[in-house]
Scaffold this motif. Sequence first.
Motif, PDB file in Angstrom:
ATOM      1  N   UNK A 300       0.830  -1.197   0.000  1.00 50.97           N
ATOM      2  CA  UNK A 300       0.000   0.000   0.000  1.00 50.97           C
ATOM      3  C   UNK A 300       0.871   1.257   0.000  1.00 50.97           C
ATOM      4  N   UNK A 301       0.410   2.295  -0.693  1.00 52.52           N
ATOM      5  CA  UNK A 301       1.118   3.570  -0.716  1.00 52.52           C
ATOM      6  C   UNK A 301       1.043   4.196   0.670  1.00 52.52           C
ATOM      7  N   UNK A 302       2.174   4.612   1.194  1.00 54.44           N
ATOM      8  CA  UNK A 302       2.238   5.155   2.540  1.00 54.44           C
ATOM      9  C   UNK A 302       1.914   6.645   2.528  1.00 54.44           C
ATOM     10  N   UNK A 303       1.159   7.089   3.534  1.00 53.16           N
ATOM     11  CA  UNK A 303       0.760   8.504   3.602  1.00 53.16           C
ATOM     12  C   UNK A 303       1.972   9.420   3.691  1.00 53.16           C
ATOM     13  N   UNK A 304       2.994   9.013   4.440  1.00 49.77           N
ATOM     14  CA  UNK A 304       4.186   9.846   4.564  1.00 49.77           C
ATOM     15  C   UNK A 304       4.881  10.009   3.216  1.00 49.77           C
ATOM     16  N   UNK A 305       4.898   8.953   2.416  1.00 46.95           N
ATOM     17  CA  UNK A 305       5.580   9.003   1.119  1.00 46.95           C
ATOM     18  C   UNK A 305       4.882   9.958   0.166  1.00 46.95           C
ATOM     19  N   UNK A 306       3.550   9.814  -0.002  1.00 46.87           N
ATOM     20  CA  UNK A 306       2.889  10.727  -0.945  1.00 46.87           C
ATOM     21  C   UNK A 306       2.798  12.140  -0.380  1.00 46.87           C
ATOM     22  N   UNK A 307       2.839  12.279   0.947  1.00 44.46           N
ATOM     23  CA  UNK A 307       2.868  13.616   1.541  1.00 44.46           C
ATOM     24  C   UNK A 307       4.154  14.343   1.227  1.00 44.46           C
ATOM     25  N   UNK A 308       5.281  13.622   1.285  1.00 45.69           N
ATOM     26  CA  UNK A 308       6.573  14.226   0.949  1.00 45.69           C
ATOM     27  C   UNK A 308       6.610  14.620  -0.521  1.00 45.69           C
ATOM     28  N   UNK A 309       6.104  13.742  -1.380  1.00 40.58           N
ATOM     29  CA  UNK A 309       6.073  14.048  -2.812  1.00 40.58           C
ATOM     30  C   UNK A 309       5.251  15.294  -3.089  1.00 40.58           C
ATOM     31  N   UNK A 310       4.088  15.401  -2.431  1.00 43.62           N
ATOM     32  CA  UNK A 310       3.236  16.568  -2.638  1.00 43.62           C
ATOM     33  C   UNK A 310       3.929  17.850  -2.167  1.00 43.62           C
ATOM     34  N   UNK A 311       4.599  17.785  -1.022  1.00 43.49           N
ATOM     35  CA  UNK A 311       5.275  18.962  -0.481  1.00 43.49           C
ATOM     36  C   UNK A 311       6.385  19.434  -1.425  1.00 43.49           C
ATOM     37  N   UNK A 312       7.147  18.493  -1.964  1.00 49.19           N
ATOM     38  CA  UNK A 312       8.234  18.861  -2.876  1.00 49.19           C
ATOM     39  C   UNK A 312       7.694  19.434  -4.183  1.00 49.19           C
ATOM     40  N   UNK A 313       6.668  18.793  -4.727  1.00 50.74           N
ATOM     41  CA  UNK A 313       6.077  19.286  -5.972  1.00 50.74           C
ATOM     42  C   UNK A 313       5.437  20.655  -5.764  1.00 50.74           C
ATOM     43  N   UNK A 314       4.836  20.864  -4.597  1.00 49.35           N
ATOM     44  CA  UNK A 314       4.214  22.153  -4.279  1.00 49.35           C
ATOM     45  C   UNK A 314       5.267  23.255  -4.255  1.00 49.35           C
ATOM     46  N   UNK A 315       6.426  22.961  -3.672  1.00 53.29           N
ATOM     47  CA  UNK A 315       7.515  23.936  -3.655  1.00 53.29           C
ATOM     48  C   UNK A 315       7.956  24.285  -5.071  1.00 53.29           C
ATOM     49  N   UNK A 316       7.940  23.301  -5.949  1.00 51.73           N
ATOM     50  CA  UNK A 316       8.393  23.506  -7.324  1.00 51.73           C
ATOM     51  C   UNK A 316       7.373  24.266  -8.159  1.00 51.73           C
ATOM     52  N   UNK A 317       6.093  23.980  -7.954  1.00 48.55           N
ATOM     53  CA  UNK A 317       5.059  24.462  -8.877  1.00 48.55           C
ATOM     54  C   UNK A 317       4.462  25.816  -8.487  1.00 48.55           C
ATOM     55  N   UNK A 318       4.488  26.177  -7.207  1.00 45.37           N
ATOM     56  CA  UNK A 318       3.801  27.385  -6.761  1.00 45.37           C
ATOM     57  C   UNK A 318       4.734  28.582  -6.711  1.00 45.37           C
TER      58      UNK A 318
END
Length: 400
Positions: A300-318
């Motif tokens: 199963x996809x771990x919440x911590x893993x997709x949370x880190x990915x979202x945080x990094x992508x958010x820093x890049x995109x916004x």
Amino acid sequence: MGRTAAAFELRAIKQRTTWYDLAHEYIEQRWERTPGNTRRTLADAFATVAPALVRPGATFSDPRVLRRALYSWAFNKKAWQCEPAEEWLRALNWMKQNSLPVSAFAEADVLRRALDAMCRKLDDKAAAARQPDARGLRSTKLSTLLWRKGTSRRTPSTVYGGKRPQSMKRWIRPPFPIRPGASPARFRGSPAGGRGPHLEAFFGCMYFAAMWPAEVIHLRIDQCHLPKNGRGMLKLSGGVVTSGKEWTDVGEVHSLKRRAANATRPIPIPPQFVRMLRAHVKRVDVAPDGRLFRNQAGNYVDAAAYGITWARAREYALTRTERTSRLAKRPYDLRRVGMSFWLYSGVDPAECARRAGQSIEVLFRHYAKFLDGLREQANRLIEHSMNEWQRVSQVDAPGG
């Protein structure tokens, strides 16, 4: 004479039993039948309130050590298998000596101190918007135990004045979360690395279908109708929640709370999301059990893993201004803004609630205020009606 003796005995019990003792007992009694994530949120609530419910003038020298000792050991039954660290032991002994007796709950001032603690962080700044709600809900359960045992005359409703602390809703603009070709996870050169493209459709499920993360983790290919052209359909029939080993024996996977095992919820999805899911399946295939999303080990996809990915992508995109705001701070905000966008687009609230698996009351209370545009749209409708009323009044007036 018997009644008098019983009254004195009850009073003595109230004086000997402290709030800390009762909270500790509550955790022990409910541990085996409580899911891992609920154990963690109970520990957070009790560790927040406990330092406020001490004798007047009592203050521990290091609040952070006290907080950690309460959260990680005192209110975590799994940790009781080992002795606490020396600094934690000092903190826990201090708490035992200074915790208020349960008889103090008859005082309104004591209850106000508990409520204030729920709304503050260790540095005395205001807590996040949703924390008072969650902590108040957990502490209300302990207040119910106080009332049932006769150690408090106040019912749970009077403890919190009939309400839990209300959180302030923050506004999220509709264009951001996933617009065609501009999902943060799609940026191949972002710090999210190779995991970003794999999770693009994962985040899309929360926005386009307003799915809970637990439902996305559990989504299988046989639940998806993905035609080459036109709208598709998702038939959701369950979800899973994972809990870490700190709060369970071996890590735990269980179903969503208050969800029947055979409950289903069909959700129509737009063509652009159908194409996103089809591309995902073509690119990474599915797990042996049919799940669309899995980690590298096939689990199963771990919440911590997709949370880190979202945080990094958010820093890049916004932009810098957007990053410093709370705009789409967490992946779960995608579900919220997705539902709000449905309402903003004029979809019937009853249909929005059905698709989201929520009641209409919950939909409006928690999600309908997340769009800046709703206020402007409401202003325009009111102004249009007033102008129309004024025009008709002038036509109907004598000599008009």
